[in-house]
Write a protein that holds these residues in place. Sequence first.
Motif, PDB file in Angstrom:
ATOM      1  N   LYS A 168       0.822  -1.207   0.000  1.00  0.00           N
ATOM      2  CA  LYS A 168       0.000   0.000   0.000  1.00  0.00           C
ATOM      3  C   LYS A 168       0.860   1.262   0.000  1.00  0.00           C
ATOM      4  O   LYS A 168       0.412   2.327  -0.423  1.00  0.00           O
ATOM      5  CB  LYS A 168      -0.918   0.012   1.229  1.00  0.00           C
ATOM      6  CG  LYS A 168      -1.971  -1.075   1.215  1.00  0.00           C
ATOM      7  CD  LYS A 168      -2.816  -1.048   2.493  1.00  0.00           C
ATOM      8  CE  LYS A 168      -3.852  -2.164   2.486  1.00  0.00           C
ATOM      9  NZ  LYS A 168      -4.650  -2.201   3.727  1.00  0.00           N
ATOM     10  N   GLY A 169       2.088   1.139   0.473  1.00  0.00           N
ATOM     11  CA  GLY A 169       2.945   2.310   0.581  1.00  0.00           C
ATOM     12  C   GLY A 169       3.788   2.601  -0.642  1.00  0.00           C
ATOM     13  O   GLY A 169       4.738   3.391  -0.557  1.00  0.00           O
ATOM     14  N   GLY A 170       3.439   2.010  -1.784  1.00  0.00           N
ATOM     15  CA  GLY A 170       4.284   2.179  -2.967  1.00  0.00           C
ATOM     16  C   GLY A 170       3.805   3.195  -3.977  1.00  0.00           C
ATOM     17  O   GLY A 170       4.340   3.261  -5.086  1.00  0.00           O
ATOM     18  N   THR A 217     -12.349  -3.815  -0.140  1.00  0.00           N
ATOM     19  CA  THR A 217     -13.267  -4.635   0.643  1.00  0.00           C
ATOM     20  C   THR A 217     -14.097  -3.723   1.544  1.00  0.00           C
ATOM     21  O   THR A 217     -14.634  -2.719   1.085  1.00  0.00           O
ATOM     22  CB  THR A 217     -12.499  -5.711   1.430  1.00  0.00           C
ATOM     23  OG1 THR A 217     -11.437  -5.087   2.194  1.00  0.00           O
ATOM     24  CG2 THR A 217     -11.896  -6.742   0.492  1.00  0.00           C
ATOM     25  N   GLY A 218     -14.154  -4.053   2.828  1.00  0.00           N
ATOM     26  CA  GLY A 218     -15.109  -3.405   3.712  1.00  0.00           C
ATOM     27  C   GLY A 218     -14.932  -1.926   3.957  1.00  0.00           C
ATOM     28  O   GLY A 218     -15.905  -1.244   4.308  1.00  0.00           O
ATOM     29  N   PHE A 219     -13.741  -1.371   3.793  1.00  0.00           N
ATOM     30  CA  PHE A 219     -13.527   0.050   4.072  1.00  0.00           C
ATOM     31  C   PHE A 219     -13.953   0.948   2.916  1.00  0.00           C
ATOM     32  O   PHE A 219     -13.917   2.177   3.046  1.00  0.00           O
ATOM     33  CB  PHE A 219     -12.057   0.318   4.407  1.00  0.00           C
ATOM     34  CG  PHE A 219     -11.594  -0.352   5.673  1.00  0.00           C
ATOM     35  CD1 PHE A 219     -12.480  -0.634   6.695  1.00  0.00           C
ATOM     36  CD2 PHE A 219     -10.269  -0.707   5.829  1.00  0.00           C
ATOM     37  CE1 PHE A 219     -12.058  -1.254   7.860  1.00  0.00           C
ATOM     38  CE2 PHE A 219      -9.833  -1.337   6.992  1.00  0.00           C
ATOM     39  CZ  PHE A 219     -10.730  -1.619   8.007  1.00  0.00           C
ATOM     40  N   HIS A 222      -9.714   2.596   1.608  1.00  0.00           N
ATOM     41  CA  HIS A 222      -8.531   1.884   1.120  1.00  0.00           C
ATOM     42  C   HIS A 222      -7.550   2.838   0.442  1.00  0.00           C
ATOM     43  O   HIS A 222      -6.325   2.636   0.527  1.00  0.00           O
ATOM     44  CB  HIS A 222      -8.949   0.768   0.172  1.00  0.00           C
ATOM     45  CG  HIS A 222      -9.580  -0.403   0.876  1.00  0.00           C
ATOM     46  ND1 HIS A 222      -8.856  -1.288   1.635  1.00  0.00           N
ATOM     47  CD2 HIS A 222     -10.876  -0.805   0.971  1.00  0.00           C
ATOM     48  CE1 HIS A 222      -9.667  -2.212   2.139  1.00  0.00           C
ATOM     49  NE2 HIS A 222     -10.910  -1.926   1.759  1.00  0.00           N
ATOM     50  N   LEU A 223      -8.036   3.886  -0.209  1.00  0.00           N
ATOM     51  CA  LEU A 223      -7.135   4.857  -0.809  1.00  0.00           C
ATOM     52  C   LEU A 223      -6.373   5.624   0.269  1.00  0.00           C
ATOM     53  O   LEU A 223      -5.170   5.880   0.126  1.00  0.00           O
ATOM     54  CB  LEU A 223      -7.906   5.812  -1.711  1.00  0.00           C
ATOM     55  CG  LEU A 223      -7.081   6.882  -2.432  1.00  0.00           C
ATOM     56  CD1 LEU A 223      -5.981   6.240  -3.279  1.00  0.00           C
ATOM     57  CD2 LEU A 223      -7.974   7.765  -3.294  1.00  0.00           C
ATOM     58  N   VAL A 224      -7.064   5.983   1.341  1.00  0.00           N
ATOM     59  CA  VAL A 224      -6.385   6.663   2.451  1.00  0.00           C
ATOM     60  C   VAL A 224      -5.298   5.761   3.033  1.00  0.00           C
ATOM     61  O   VAL A 224      -4.199   6.220   3.378  1.00  0.00           O
ATOM     62  CB  VAL A 224      -7.405   7.072   3.529  1.00  0.00           C
ATOM     63  CG1 VAL A 224      -6.688   7.523   4.808  1.00  0.00           C
ATOM     64  CG2 VAL A 224      -8.302   8.181   3.010  1.00  0.00           C
ATOM     65  N   GLU A 225      -5.588   4.458   3.124  1.00  0.00           N
ATOM     66  CA  GLU A 225      -4.582   3.513   3.613  1.00  0.00           C
ATOM     67  C   GLU A 225      -3.344   3.480   2.711  1.00  0.00           C
ATOM     68  O   GLU A 225      -2.263   3.113   3.154  1.00  0.00           O
ATOM     69  CB  GLU A 225      -5.168   2.108   3.702  1.00  0.00           C
ATOM     70  CG  GLU A 225      -6.119   1.889   4.857  1.00  0.00           C
ATOM     71  CD  GLU A 225      -6.560   0.440   4.966  1.00  0.00           C
ATOM     72  OE1 GLU A 225      -6.826  -0.015   6.081  1.00  0.00           O
ATOM     73  OE2 GLU A 225      -6.628  -0.250   3.921  1.00  0.00           O
ATOM     74  N   MET A 226      -3.512   3.867   1.448  1.00  0.00           N
ATOM     75  CA  MET A 226      -2.373   3.889   0.532  1.00  0.00           C
ATOM     76  C   MET A 226      -1.635   5.224   0.582  1.00  0.00           C
ATOM     77  O   MET A 226      -0.399   5.263   0.508  1.00  0.00           O
ATOM     78  CB  MET A 226      -2.849   3.610  -0.901  1.00  0.00           C
ATOM     79  CG  MET A 226      -3.489   2.243  -1.099  1.00  0.00           C
ATOM     80  SD  MET A 226      -4.092   1.972  -2.786  1.00  0.00           S
ATOM     81  CE  MET A 226      -2.571   1.539  -3.632  1.00  0.00           C
ATOM     82  N   ILE A 248      -7.029  13.723   0.106  1.00  0.00           N
ATOM     83  CA  ILE A 248      -7.829  13.335  -1.051  1.00  0.00           C
ATOM     84  C   ILE A 248      -8.548  14.545  -1.627  1.00  0.00           C
ATOM     85  O   ILE A 248      -9.249  15.270  -0.916  1.00  0.00           O
ATOM     86  CB  ILE A 248      -8.860  12.243  -0.691  1.00  0.00           C
ATOM     87  CG1 ILE A 248      -8.199  11.084   0.039  1.00  0.00           C
ATOM     88  CG2 ILE A 248      -9.592  11.774  -1.950  1.00  0.00           C
ATOM     89  CD1 ILE A 248      -7.147  10.352  -0.767  1.00  0.00           C
ATOM     90  N   GLN A 249      -8.368  14.759  -2.930  1.00  0.00           N
ATOM     91  CA  GLN A 249      -9.109  15.787  -3.649  1.00  0.00           C
ATOM     92  C   GLN A 249     -10.104  15.115  -4.589  1.00  0.00           C
ATOM     93  O   GLN A 249      -9.828  14.042  -5.141  1.00  0.00           O
ATOM     94  CB  GLN A 249      -8.159  16.661  -4.475  1.00  0.00           C
ATOM     95  CG  GLN A 249      -7.092  17.371  -3.672  1.00  0.00           C
ATOM     96  CD  GLN A 249      -6.148  18.165  -4.561  1.00  0.00           C
ATOM     97  OE1 GLN A 249      -6.557  18.715  -5.582  1.00  0.00           O
ATOM     98  NE2 GLN A 249      -4.891  18.228  -4.177  1.00  0.00           N
TER      99      GLN A 249
END
Length: 769
Positions: A582-584, A646-648, A653-657, A765-766
């Motif tokens: 996710k951090g790439g 998935t559930g988020f 999931h984008l924020v997690e990235m 996020i924009q």
Amino acid sequence: MQPPQQPPGLQALRDIVLVGGGHTHVGVLKRFAMNPEPGVRLTLICRDTHTPYSGMLPGYVAGHYTYDDVHIDLRRLAEYAGARFFSDEAIGIDHEAQTVLCRSRPPVPYDWMSINIGSTPRVEAVSGADEHAIPVKPIHQFNDRWQRLLQRIETHGGHTRVAVVGGGAGGVELLLAMQYRLTRELAARGRDPTELSFALFTRGEQILPTHNARVRAHFRDTLACRGVEVHTATEVVDVEAGRLQAADGSWHPVDEIVWVTNAGGATWLRDTRLALDDDGFIQVDDTLRSPSDSRIFAAGDIASQVNHPREKAGVFAVRQGKPLADNLRAAVTGRPLTPYHPQAKWLALISTGDRHAVASRGGLCLAGDWVWRWKDGIDRRFMARFNDLPPMNEKSMQAPGVSRVVLDEEENAQAISAIAMRCGGCGAKVGASVLSRALASLEPVARDEVRVGLHAPDDAAVVRVPPGKDMVHTIDFFRAFIDDPYVFGKVAANHALGDIFAMGAEAQTATAVATVPQGLEAKVEDTIYQMMRGAVEVLNEAGCTLVGGHTGEGSELALGFAVNGLIDAGGDDGASESMLTKGGLRPGQTLILTKPLGTGTLFAAHARLAARGRWIDAALASMCQSSRQAASCLRENGATACTDLTGFGLLGHLVEMTRPSGVEAELALAALPLLEGAEETVAAGILSSLQSANVRLRRAIRDQADWVEHPRYPLLFDPQTAGGLLAGVPAERAEACLAALHALGYTRAAIIGRVLDPGKALEPIQLTD
């Protein structure tokens, strides 16, 4: 001595399987919906989610009705009736095992079965007809061809000759409807309607042979007035591209041929032991039961009442709904069956394409626009019975009462034990014999690294890690959200594998954890088998071996997997060139999403009977699509970061990235691929129960107040099941990557945004429109 009645609480003591979604079966579903039978489980097996009402088909062709006006939503009706809906096609019966054999799923067990699959035009009986003519049934295939013909005539000039083979009421009515619609389409475009010509062919001496002389005369005059060539006493014996041949040797030029004659029973029925008449229809007695198998009933066009032969007309199928439902209920509760005698005369309302119709009954003939309005009212009221579903009464919404189903002594003991005598020890494990029988026929794919697995069961699996590989571990578990255990097994396995593929790994082994509702051993065994069969098919396709698991009893069906994967070993710092994390994410990259969004809102709507069946079909097809090839495609096109949705939801999931990557991201709401119906259900305020938790992440959106009213805004938070992969791909390779994904079958994959350099704002996020 008859065993005592069963305690309340068990949903499936006996299975009634309805094969086909014809007019009779929709009546059966509605009657069981309004008056459920405790302990009886209904299952509908049907290829088509939306079943057409034949009485309105000519009006649909003529353009008077929309698709939804003339179709009954079977998935929605089944949900309303508490019945399972299996989207498949029956192809056989195993009478000894009491199972329905299906084209694309495991056999479905039944205690009693009813068949209502309609008739099939026998185009194979005439040389070339199977290749060059389009039969009016199955109607979904006819509709596909009809839509192509409409489009072709609307966009291309030149003369088109349309022929209908079959001079009964169905053929005449359909021809007039087609002519009315097509000529109006040409006129609306300023083109000459004489570009079209129509012909009717029938081997009979006259059209509409089962109707009185006045009705026949009315339609002869109508066809003549409309310029239709009518060829009576003309049997079609050969069909080639662009022409057909009559028995007298004459050839007739045609461009489109619609076949509305020579109907018979489905060919697969010949390989059953059911008694059939000369046309292949199932013979039934006065109770609609097969004389050759007392556990099988049949109704509608596919059935032939031995003592009461009648014309194949929709009125009989509709009126058989009540007696069939009553006799199925009687059979399953051990009560006598009631004979049904169809009426000798019936009313037929036959339209002439325009808003004009003829009433025919015995010697009666009435014609006029008012007859069409009469017919329209009758048809719309019929459809409303099954599409405008009323609220369930309080009694039917209560827990199941005491069942009237008659069980033998062993089954009775199992039923009582299932409700009152289960211990909670060992996770309420399913009995070893039930489990072993359910899993016996499963064949997990073999891998050399598996030393001990299901092929040689022990206390635990033993698996080698190949040299130069690192292990990737993940786990997922959730309860069933659909009533088809086979499809649920597929979705659950895909959902669990998504994490492995998102990391850039290959799946190696899986261990299952399942919960199955209590019940009779045979019912529990089949549920486990159906669910694990679906799961193992998905795991095998991914090269992942099922090596073990645990199955317990509980109040709801649920399934999860602990999956192990393999990835090239990294260096001392743990990094691996093939690993996607996710951090790439890198500034300047393009964001690609491989599947459409909307599963959360759609299944919330499905539970409230607010989703169309075809929306759920498309959602399930998306959930059953593996992300394995998509992950490979993303890696091959330079992806450096990936996650599965998935559930988020997308935003979560984008924020997690973005956080571990130290970047910001821009999403284009208009570019988001959405499942059909998702915008409609969100607009109706129907959201997943997880939505509220996901919405808390709205603080990650810059100027989020400006976007709250956007119709797609709620879908940023919609939780996904077996969702797509979200990846960052170099901008210069994004279009090529997208084209490759489309070629692999991920037709809804889309570029949805881009990765930005970090800025001074707190929100990463924009959004853009």
